[in-house]
Write an enzyme that holds these catalytic residues in place. Structure first.
Site, PDB file in Angstrom:
ATOM      1  N   PRO A 151     103.965  21.131  89.359  1.00 45.44           N
ATOM      2  CA  PRO A 151     104.583  22.223  88.890  1.00 45.44           C
ATOM      3  C   PRO A 151     103.935  23.410  88.214  1.00 45.44           C
ATOM      4  O   PRO A 151     103.159  23.052  87.157  1.00 45.44           O
ATOM      5  CB  PRO A 151     105.630  21.458  87.949  1.00 45.44           C
ATOM      6  CG  PRO A 151     105.208  20.357  87.447  1.00 45.44           C
ATOM      7  CD  PRO A 151     103.741  19.896  88.287  1.00 45.44           C
ATOM      8  N   GLU A 152     103.846  24.426  88.856  1.00 49.78           N
ATOM      9  CA  GLU A 152     103.305  25.845  88.183  1.00 49.78           C
ATOM     10  C   GLU A 152     104.690  26.485  87.470  1.00 49.78           C
ATOM     11  O   GLU A 152     105.684  25.897  87.395  1.00 49.78           O
ATOM     12  CB  GLU A 152     102.255  26.562  88.899  1.00 49.78           C
ATOM     13  CG  GLU A 152     101.257  25.746  89.353  1.00 49.78           C
ATOM     14  CD  GLU A 152     100.442  26.453  90.315  1.00 49.78           C
ATOM     15  OE1 GLU A 152     100.058  27.690  90.017  1.00 49.78           O
ATOM     16  OE2 GLU A 152      99.754  25.910  91.457  1.00 49.78           O
TER      17      GLU A 152
END
Length: 272
Positions: free
Chosen positions: A2-3
């Site tokens: 996840p960014e």
DNA sequence: CTGTTAACCTGAGTGC
DNA sequence: TGCACTCAGGTTAACA
């Protein structure tokens, strides 16, 4: 996994299900995350009401009614899911917050690089949060800011923009994509990128992250929102994961190298 | 100080 | 089918 866009997608998915709900029970099945879940975490969280769900960089922050907070980081493979209270437990379901509406917040993380930590009211700041750079979608973030911070830096510009103390939220995918849209090679020394190029890069980072949020993030393997749904931004990738394939703009074969132990792709035709 | 590398951990994919 | 190996969206501790 996840960014920033993926974390924001999770935040938006979780928020409507938990706002105003009380945490009636806490189950910690495996405390061995990036930092161990403290043994008193259940006692810390139990009985508190969730009044807000915010995000700082890639951290989710649950604000509780007494002024305490819970920090959640998804690491590479973390998920936060909203499920019915009787939902079957599967491998890597490490922690549950059971709510007073028959649902639960479940933290699932095969690699256990993520974190679930208490942030007591008595502590004004938090070591994981305090030194973070500006939010890329805020006014504090600009090309001039990047230009100032990068002077005399020899590290690659891609490494530079992935540094959370410079700007939060741009990980391996979105750093590569933003550099492509700005026309800058990822290997360039950060200190040698011009002011005009940083203006383009800041615009690209903002645009790429905003569009990825709109698409619900990028799902390559693990990522899912709070309802388990996939993101769609992977359809908009120009360089990430496309080594050897023709550039979608100029047709040149996308090149791949490693920068700071991370796979990095760029187009020799479009990026200088 | 800056910059690079290894480490944390599991699972999926590849090649033999 | 099995085994050895590589790689993965993040971050930091330990190095040079």
């Amino acid at each position: 996994m996840p960014e920033l866009p993926e974390v924001e997608t999770v935040r938006r998915g979780v928020e409507p299900h938990v706002l105003g709900r009380c945490i009636v029970a806490v189950t910690v099945r495996d405390a061995r995350l990036r930092w161990p879940v403290p043994t008193d975490f259940a006692a810390f969280a139990r009985g508190q009401r969730i009044d807000a769900v915010s995000r700082r960089g890639k951290y989710l922050i649950f604000a509780l009614n007494g002024g305490d907070r819970i920090i959640v980081h998804l690491g590479m493979t973390g998920r936060v899911l909203v499920l019915d209270a009787d939902h079957p437990v599967v491998k890597h379901d490490h922690l549950d917050l059971q709510l007073d509406n028959g649902r639960l917040l479940r933290y699932h993380d095969p690699r256990r690089f993520g974190a679930v930590l208490p942030w007591p009211k008595a502590e004004a700041g938090h070591v994981l949060i305090d030194a973070l750079g500006p939010e890329p979608l805020s006014d504090a973030f600009s090309g001039d800011y990047l230009y100032r911070r990068s002077r005399n830096k020899k590290a690659a510009v891609k490494t530079f923009v992935m540094d959370g103390q410079i700007v939060v939220g741009a990980g391996n995918i979105y750093a590569a994509e933003s550099l492509f849209h700005a026309g800058i090679r990822p290997t360039r020394a950060a200190g040698r990128v011009t002011r005009a190029e940083y203006a383009r890069l800041a615009d690209a980072i903002r645009a790429v992250l905003a569009e990825a949020i709109t698409q619900g993030g990028t799902t390559l393997r693990d990522f899912a929102g709070a309802d388990g749904a996939s993101g769609y931004f992977q359809q908009d990738l120009y360089v990430y994961g496309r080594e050897g394939q023709p550039c979608r703009v100029c047709g040149t074969a996308i090149k791949g190298i490693r920068l700071g132990n991370r796979a990095s792709c760029w187009c020799p035709g479009c990026q200088r």
